[in-house]
Design an enzyme around this catalytic site. Structure first.
Site, PDB file in Angstrom:
ATOM      1  N   SER A 144      -6.152 -36.024  -9.074  1.00 30.36           N
ATOM      2  CA  SER A 144      -6.917 -34.805  -9.297  1.00 30.36           C
ATOM      3  C   SER A 144      -6.991 -34.035  -7.998  1.00 30.36           C
ATOM      4  O   SER A 144      -6.917 -34.620  -6.904  1.00 30.36           O
ATOM      5  CB  SER A 144      -8.330 -35.158  -9.769  1.00 30.36           C
ATOM      6  OG  SER A 144      -9.201 -34.050  -9.653  1.00 30.36           O
ATOM      7  N   TYR A 170     -16.466 -39.204  -7.184  1.00 32.91           N
ATOM      8  CA  TYR A 170     -15.255 -38.924  -7.961  1.00 32.91           C
ATOM      9  C   TYR A 170     -14.085 -38.623  -7.034  1.00 32.91           C
ATOM     10  O   TYR A 170     -12.969 -39.120  -7.236  1.00 32.91           O
ATOM     11  CB  TYR A 170     -15.501 -37.746  -8.904  1.00 32.91           C
ATOM     12  CG  TYR A 170     -14.297 -37.408  -9.755  1.00 32.91           C
ATOM     13  CD1 TYR A 170     -13.811 -38.307 -10.692  1.00 32.91           C
ATOM     14  CD2 TYR A 170     -13.632 -36.182  -9.631  1.00 32.91           C
ATOM     15  CE1 TYR A 170     -12.702 -38.010 -11.482  1.00 32.91           C
ATOM     16  CE2 TYR A 170     -12.531 -35.871 -10.414  1.00 32.91           C
ATOM     17  CZ  TYR A 170     -12.067 -36.791 -11.332  1.00 32.91           C
ATOM     18  OH  TYR A 170     -10.963 -36.496 -12.105  1.00 32.91           O
TER      19      TYR A 170
END
Length: 241
Positions: A144, A170
């Site tokens: 990501s 994250y």
């Protein structure tokens, strides 16, 4: 590009693939696309009943196998079961993950996002490497752009000393998703096997389930009335893309 364009002319009959999270969001579309090319796709699933509903008519129910990435014993059990079949693994796609969730602990007190996105996948990948030592096998780790938020927080990976920050947590888990592909590639290249870290782009899927409406408005993904913003219309892909 749609999967049919990307995979035009690709023949995968006789190939075995594993797709974690292969029953939701882009994982479901990945499973469907690989199956359409003839591959056998095995989907580990924490929520087996939901997976069976989502994958009905796409893959046989026997190829939906219970596994919880947050439970190392569960992951190792899946690995052992696959290895005992004595078949090659041609494609491993680590697609499952959680994003920006409230603070929670899994396993041995691990922060949930690092535990699921990295530690569970690490045990899975390491355990399956022997079955992948066939020239042409591939490993794909879904990353990501959030990796740019932070490197690994080596002094406090699991937020036991500092206040929990869901986006930093994250971000480091996605940095780890890239690093595992780099290390896999280094260790397996002599076998003709490659590893890739792939950022799929921006997609609205169940991955965003932990984000409140107000947060998605603040991020510019949604208008105040709950409809997709102009940014979202121009930026986000569909799950199949």
């Amino acid at each position: 590009s749609e999967p049919s364009e990307v995979l035009a002319g690709i023949e995968l009959h006789g190939k075995n693939a594993i797709v974690t999270g292969g029953y939701s969001g882009i994982g479901l579309e990945t499973t469907r696309a690989l199956k359409d090319c003839g591959a056998r796709v095995i989907v580990p699933a924490r929520r087996k009943d939901i997976a069976q509903t989502a994958l009905d008519g796409i893959i046989p129910f026997d190829d939906i196998v219970e596994m919880d990435l947050a439970d190392i014993n569960s992951v190792q059990g899946f690995v052992d079961s696959f290895i005992n079949q004595d078949i090659s693994l041609d494609l491993l796609i680590n697609n499952a993950g959680v994003m920006a969730c409230p603070e929670a602990r899994v396993g041995n007190g691990w922060e949930r996002q690092f535990g699921v996105n990295q530690i569970g996948h690490f045990v899975l990948t390491k355990g399956l490497m022997e079955a992948m030592k066939n020239e042409g096998s591939r490993f794909v780790s879904l990353s990501s752009s959030a990796h740019s938020l932070t490197g690994i927080l080596w002094d406090d990976i699991h937020f036991s000393k500092q206040p929990y920050d869901k986006w930093m947590a994250y971000g480091q888990s996605k940095t780890a998703s890239s690093l595992i592909a780099i290390e896999f590639n280094k260790r397996m290249k002599d076998y003709g096997v490659e590893g890739f870290s792939v950022h799929p782009g921006g997609i609205i899927t169940p991955l965003q389930r932990h984000l409140e409406k107000e947060e998605m408005i603040a991020l510019g993904w949604m208008d105040k009335d709950g409809s997709p913003s102009e940014l979202a219309k121009n930026f986000f892909k569909s799950p199949s893309q």
